[in-house]
Design a protein around this motif. Structure first.
Motif, PDB file in Angstrom:
ATOM      1  N   LEU A 164       0.785  -1.283  -0.003  1.00 10.72           N
ATOM      2  CA  LEU A 164       0.065   0.024  -0.042  1.00 10.72           C
ATOM      3  C   LEU A 164       0.841   1.306  -0.145  1.00 10.72           C
ATOM      4  CD1 LEU A 164      -3.348   0.745  -0.038  1.00 10.72           C
ATOM      5  CD2 LEU A 164      -2.796   0.893   2.396  1.00 10.72           C
ATOM      6  N   GLU A 165       0.693   1.859  -1.040  1.00 11.44           N
ATOM      7  CA  GLU A 165       1.564   3.302  -1.192  1.00 11.44           C
ATOM      8  C   GLU A 165       0.987   4.256  -0.408  1.00 11.44           C
ATOM      9  OE1 GLU A 165       4.858   5.384  -3.069  1.00 11.44           O
ATOM     10  OE2 GLU A 165       4.493   3.243  -2.588  1.00 11.44           O
ATOM     11  N   LEU A 166      -0.433   4.475  -0.293  1.00 15.35           N
ATOM     12  CA  LEU A 166      -0.967   5.476   0.208  1.00 15.35           C
ATOM     13  C   LEU A 166      -2.446   5.248   0.530  1.00 15.35           C
ATOM     14  CD1 LEU A 166      -1.223   8.584   1.079  1.00 15.35           C
ATOM     15  CD2 LEU A 166      -2.001   9.130  -1.292  1.00 15.35           C
ATOM     16  N   LEU A 167      -2.880   5.434   1.651  1.00 24.13           N
ATOM     17  CA  LEU A 167      -4.288   4.998   2.227  1.00 24.13           C
ATOM     18  C   LEU A 167      -4.665   6.762   2.704  1.00 24.13           C
ATOM     19  CD1 LEU A 167      -6.355   3.035   2.527  1.00 24.13           C
ATOM     20  CD2 LEU A 167      -5.873   3.291   4.848  1.00 24.13           C
ATOM     21  N   LEU A 168      -5.843   7.141   1.995  1.00 23.67           N
ATOM     22  CA  LEU A 168      -6.470   8.409   2.467  1.00 23.67           C
ATOM     23  C   LEU A 168      -7.717   7.994   3.194  1.00 23.67           C
ATOM     24  CD1 LEU A 168      -5.874  10.996  -0.196  1.00 23.67           C
ATOM     25  CD2 LEU A 168      -4.500  10.570   1.516  1.00 23.67           C
ATOM     26  N   VAL A 169      -8.060   8.847   4.304  1.00 24.45           N
ATOM     27  CA  VAL A 169      -9.362   8.322   4.999  1.00 24.45           C
ATOM     28  C   VAL A 169      -9.994   9.999   5.126  1.00 24.45           C
ATOM     29  CG1 VAL A 169     -10.715   7.414   6.789  1.00 24.45           C
ATOM     30  CG2 VAL A 169      -8.503   6.366   6.004  1.00 24.45           C
ATOM     31  N   ASN A 170     -11.186  10.247   4.697  1.00 24.18           N
ATOM     32  CA  ASN A 170     -11.490  11.539   4.866  1.00 24.18           C
ATOM     33  C   ASN A 170     -10.530  12.618   4.300  1.00 24.18           C
ATOM     34  OD1 ASN A 170     -14.048  12.380   5.557  1.00 24.18           O
ATOM     35  ND2 ASN A 170     -13.128  13.375   7.508  1.00 24.18           N
ATOM     36  N   GLY A 171      -9.709  12.260   3.503  1.00 22.49           N
ATOM     37  CA  GLY A 171      -8.854  13.185   2.911  1.00 22.49           C
ATOM     38  C   GLY A 171      -7.443  13.423   3.681  1.00 22.49           C
ATOM     39  N   ARG A 172      -7.408  12.494   4.600  1.00 26.07           N
ATOM     40  CA  ARG A 172      -6.055  12.538   5.496  1.00 26.07           C
ATOM     41  C   ARG A 172      -5.126  11.317   5.306  1.00 26.07           C
ATOM     42  NH1 ARG A 172     -10.158  14.658   9.161  1.00 26.07           N
ATOM     43  NH2 ARG A 172      -9.725  16.706   9.592  1.00 26.07           N
ATOM     44  N   ALA A 173      -4.071  11.402   5.077  1.00 28.43           N
ATOM     45  CA  ALA A 173      -3.027  10.160   5.238  1.00 28.43           C
ATOM     46  C   ALA A 173      -3.139   9.314   6.479  1.00 28.43           C
ATOM     47  CB  ALA A 173      -1.752  10.530   4.745  1.00 28.43           C
ATOM     48  N   VAL A 174      -3.334   8.098   6.090  1.00 27.05           N
ATOM     49  CA  VAL A 174      -3.275   7.067   7.444  1.00 27.05           C
ATOM     50  C   VAL A 174      -2.245   6.077   7.190  1.00 27.05           C
ATOM     51  CG1 VAL A 174      -4.312   5.576   8.732  1.00 27.05           C
ATOM     52  CG2 VAL A 174      -5.664   7.521   8.037  1.00 27.05           C
ATOM     53  N   VAL A 175      -1.829   5.660   6.049  1.00 27.91           N
ATOM     54  CA  VAL A 175      -0.749   4.998   5.358  1.00 27.91           C
ATOM     55  C   VAL A 175       0.011   5.558   4.437  1.00 27.91           C
ATOM     56  CG1 VAL A 175      -0.177   2.672   4.714  1.00 27.91           C
ATOM     57  CG2 VAL A 175      -2.145   2.616   6.182  1.00 27.91           C
ATOM     58  N   GLU A 176       1.218   5.595   4.569  1.00 21.75           N
ATOM     59  CA  GLU A 176       2.539   6.002   3.814  1.00 21.75           C
ATOM     60  C   GLU A 176       3.449   4.959   3.467  1.00 21.75           C
ATOM     61  OE1 GLU A 176       2.418   8.983   2.243  1.00 21.75           O
ATOM     62  OE2 GLU A 176       1.447  10.679   3.391  1.00 21.75           O
ATOM     63  N   ARG A 177       3.662   4.527   1.896  1.00 22.36           N
ATOM     64  CA  ARG A 177       4.711   3.652   1.731  1.00 22.36           C
ATOM     65  C   ARG A 177       4.663   2.437   2.732  1.00 22.36           C
ATOM     66  NH1 ARG A 177       9.433   7.555  -0.352  1.00 22.36           N
ATOM     67  NH2 ARG A 177       8.363   8.508  -2.078  1.00 22.36           N
ATOM     68  N   GLY A 178       3.415   1.703   2.943  1.00 30.22           N
ATOM     69  CA  GLY A 178       3.492   0.425   3.590  1.00 30.22           C
ATOM     70  C   GLY A 178       3.435   0.741   5.186  1.00 30.22           C
ATOM     71  N   ARG A 179       3.551   1.848   5.875  1.00 32.75           N
ATOM     72  CA  ARG A 179       3.482   2.106   7.294  1.00 32.75           C
ATOM     73  C   ARG A 179       2.343   2.647   7.422  1.00 32.75           C
ATOM     74  NH1 ARG A 179       6.862  -0.807  10.384  1.00 32.75           N
ATOM     75  NH2 ARG A 179       6.705   0.809  11.683  1.00 32.75           N
ATOM     76  N   VAL A 180       1.825   2.498   8.600  1.00 33.38           N
ATOM     77  CA  VAL A 180       0.812   3.268   9.250  1.00 33.38           C
ATOM     78  C   VAL A 180       1.343   4.470  10.082  1.00 33.38           C
ATOM     79  CG1 VAL A 180      -1.246   3.300  11.036  1.00 33.38           C
ATOM     80  CG2 VAL A 180      -0.687   1.151   9.809  1.00 33.38           C
ATOM     81  N   ILE A 181       0.941   5.554   9.611  1.00 34.77           N
ATOM     82  CA  ILE A 181       1.674   6.827  10.172  1.00 34.77           C
ATOM     83  C   ILE A 181       0.854   7.523  11.376  1.00 34.77           C
ATOM     84  CG2 ILE A 181       2.757   7.362   8.021  1.00 34.77           C
ATOM     85  CD1 ILE A 181       0.782   9.675   7.570  1.00 34.77           C
ATOM     86  N   THR A 182      -0.191   6.842  11.833  1.00 34.10           N
ATOM     87  CA  THR A 182      -0.952   7.540  13.051  1.00 34.10           C
ATOM     88  C   THR A 182      -0.668   6.947  14.091  1.00 34.10           C
ATOM     89  OG1 THR A 182      -2.775   6.181  12.404  1.00 34.10           O
ATOM     90  CG2 THR A 182      -2.845   8.345  11.458  1.00 34.10           C
ATOM     91  N   VAL A 183      -0.077   5.840  14.077  1.00 35.48           N
ATOM     92  CA  VAL A 183       0.470   5.194  15.461  1.00 35.48           C
ATOM     93  C   VAL A 183       1.866   4.671  15.228  1.00 35.48           C
ATOM     94  CG1 VAL A 183      -1.900   4.688  16.376  1.00 35.48           C
ATOM     95  CG2 VAL A 183      -0.576   2.934  14.663  1.00 35.48           C
ATOM     96  N   ASN A 184       2.551   4.252  16.109  1.00 34.41           N
ATOM     97  CA  ASN A 184       3.962   3.392  15.927  1.00 34.41           C
ATOM     98  C   ASN A 184       3.693   2.032  16.185  1.00 34.41           C
ATOM     99  OD1 ASN A 184       6.246   2.106  16.984  1.00 34.41           O
ATOM    100  ND2 ASN A 184       7.046   4.076  17.126  1.00 34.41           N
ATOM    101  N   GLU A 185       3.686   1.612  14.931  1.00 37.89           N
ATOM    102  CA  GLU A 185       3.420   0.316  14.721  1.00 37.89           C
ATOM    103  C   GLU A 185       4.316  -0.751  15.816  1.00 37.89           C
ATOM    104  OE1 GLU A 185       3.760  -1.354  10.880  1.00 37.89           O
ATOM    105  OE2 GLU A 185       2.825   0.257   9.732  1.00 37.89           O
ATOM    106  N   ASP A 186       5.418  -0.551  15.927  1.00 37.95           N
ATOM    107  CA  ASP A 186       6.227  -1.505  16.986  1.00 37.95           C
ATOM    108  C   ASP A 186       5.589  -1.241  18.164  1.00 37.95           C
ATOM    109  OD1 ASP A 186       7.900  -2.109  14.709  1.00 37.95           O
ATOM    110  OD2 ASP A 186       9.491  -0.605  14.904  1.00 37.95           O
ATOM    111  N   ASP A 187       5.268  -0.301  18.487  1.00 34.12           N
ATOM    112  CA  ASP A 187       4.824   0.128  20.114  1.00 34.12           C
ATOM    113  C   ASP A 187       3.533  -0.818  20.251  1.00 34.12           C
ATOM    114  OD1 ASP A 187       6.906   1.636  20.750  1.00 34.12           O
ATOM    115  OD2 ASP A 187       5.896   3.565  20.560  1.00 34.12           O
TER     116      ASP A 187
END
Length: 455
Positions: free
Chosen positions: A415-438
């Motif tokens: 997944l290169e990009l995921l927009l929800v309601n116009g906002r980016a949630v995923v960029e280049r395969g990483r969820v950017i709204t939370v820390n995946e490792d945490d």
């Protein structure tokens, strides 16, 4: 993630709009302004000053995926009872689930929602029906998680009031009193339901299943939901055992039973609906009752293969659902689309379901089940800006002639990009709204604590 989404232009992608005409642009663009799609077309994208331009070359652009059935709390109970059927699986897991509380639900929901986002899901339901007496605000906890991750959320206030001592399947320790259920359900609707056109949060009412709730609860819940203007959801016709239960206890099939109680109509959708006869399908078609098709979970539990092609051909509102993580450890909406195609073909032959039908079920079909197909599920001007941009030029997919076949039949695309309601949630395969490792570490800790509590 900015509070005010700007203008985003995705240029040079293969665009599968999933509109009513099935329009596709091999070299196309989509323009998003704020939380709305404002332009979709073929050829070079318009130049817009100040816009973020996303290079879509080598990518397939689709609507965001819509998940119509889930149990997010189960994200911390995966891998248990791995070889059991539904009733044995439930019997094993109910004592563990009885220990969930708001903190556990928040952790589980954050993990499950982040994983859904990472695989292209922009809108998801949840059916939470385990409400321990001292568990805290479990519904507020999962709603907080959805806001943190950034997905459009349709949680369902689930319930059970038919414990084992009264002939039901669940132990008495995990059921509630009818009055408490109705009060709690009304409270959830009053606190959280947002009916606005661009809502990020809509609530449904969802008694669990015919073998875990009474007819009184089903009747009262339907009245409450319709008075409040919210939708109705339940499990139905998932297994042969459930069908036998209904025939023995009520003298009719599961669909006939719910029809008697007013549980049909365009505001109702069932999870699974595996074991339906022609009469049941006719009932669903005539009433506009929807279905969440959960092929992976149904296979994992050996429940059977739903008549997805027949439901779709009959005009039944039909979407896809990953179901709970304890019966579908993958929880990947692309995998549901793939399994919908493969299982339909295994049942009825190679023309039983096309790859584009599978994409339809995963997008506009799910939006229709949730009553939001005028806002979600296709890439059209005026619709909400929920979209997924998939890379199909890597080793996994390069050379596959048809991009939609690459998505539906190939390995899960990055997944290169995921927009929800116009906002980016995923960029280049990483969820950017939370820390995946945490989040992964917190999920592991919550899983161990919950299993230890039940032990």
């Amino acid at each position: 993630m900015s509070d005010v989404p700007g203008t985003v232009v995705v240029a040079g992608a293969y665009v599968a709009t999933v509109d009513t005409s099935g329009t596709e642009h091999p070299d196309g663009y989509v323009v998003v302004r704020g939380n709305r799609i404002v332009d979709v077309g073929a050829g070079p994208a318009p130049e817009i000053e100040g816009a973020r331009v996303v290079d879509g070359r080598g990518c397939l652009l689709t609507p965001g995926l819509v998940n119509t059935h889930h149990h997010l709390y189960q994200w911390i109970t995966r891998g248990l009872a791995a070889d059991d059927n539904l009733f044995d699986w439930l019997t094993t897991l109910y004592p563990i689930w009885a220990g969930v509380d708001a903190d556990a639900v928040r952790t589980a929901a954050t993990g499950g929602l982040a994983w859904l986002a990472k695989h292209g899901c922009t809108t998801t339901t949840d059916h939470h029906y385990v409400v321990p007496r001292n568990g805290g605000d479990v519904f507020g906890a999962e709603i907080e998680a959805a806001r943190t991750v950034g997905l459009r959320f349709h949680p369902s206030r689930g319930s059970m009031d038919l414990g084992r001592s009264r002939g039901g399947l669940p132990p008495d320790s995990v059921v509630e009193r009818l009055d408490d259920i109705l009060t709690g359900t009304q409270d959830v609707v009053d606190r959280w339901h947002d009916p606005s056109p661009d809502s990020m949060l809509r609530v449904a009412v969802a008694p669990c299943s015919p073998f875990s709730v009474t007819a009184d609860l089903l009747t009262e819940a339907a009245a409450l939901a319709r008075s409040a203007g919210v939708r109705l959801h339940t499990h139905l016709a998932e297994t042969v055992d459930e069908q036998d239960f209904c025939l023995d206890r009520f003298g009719c099939t599961p669909v006939q039973y719910l029809e008697r109680l007013g549980w049909v109509g365009p505001d109702v959708w069932y999870a699974h609906a595996v074991h339906l006869d022609d009469v049941a399908i006719t009932t669903l078609t005539g009433t506009g009752t929807g279905v969440a098709h959960c092929p992976t979970s149904n296979a994992r539990l050996g429940a059977g293969i739903a008549r997805a092609r027949d439901l779709h051909a009959a005009g039944v509102p039909l979407g896809l659902g990953v179901d709970g993580a304890a019966s579908n450890e993958a929880c990947n909406m692309l995998e549901e689309a793939r399994h919908a195609v493969l299982f339909a073909r295994a049942r009825g032959g190679p023309r039983e379901m096309t790859v584009r039908t599978a994409l339809e079920l995963a997008t506009i079909g799910g939006a229709r089940v949730l009553g939001r197909d005028d806002e979600l599920g296709s890439l059209e001007p005026g619709k909400l800006a929920d979209l997924a941009l998939w890379r199909i030029d890597t080793l996994a997919h390069s050379g596959i002639t048809d991009p939609v076949a690459a998505l539906a039949l190939g390995a899960t695309a990055p997944l290169e990009l995921l927009l929800v309601n116009g906002r980016a949630v995923v960029e280049r395969g990483r969820v950017i709204t939370v820390n995946e490792d945490d989040v992964a570490a917190e999920v592991e800790q919550a899983h161990r604590a919950l299993v230890r509590k039940a032990g």
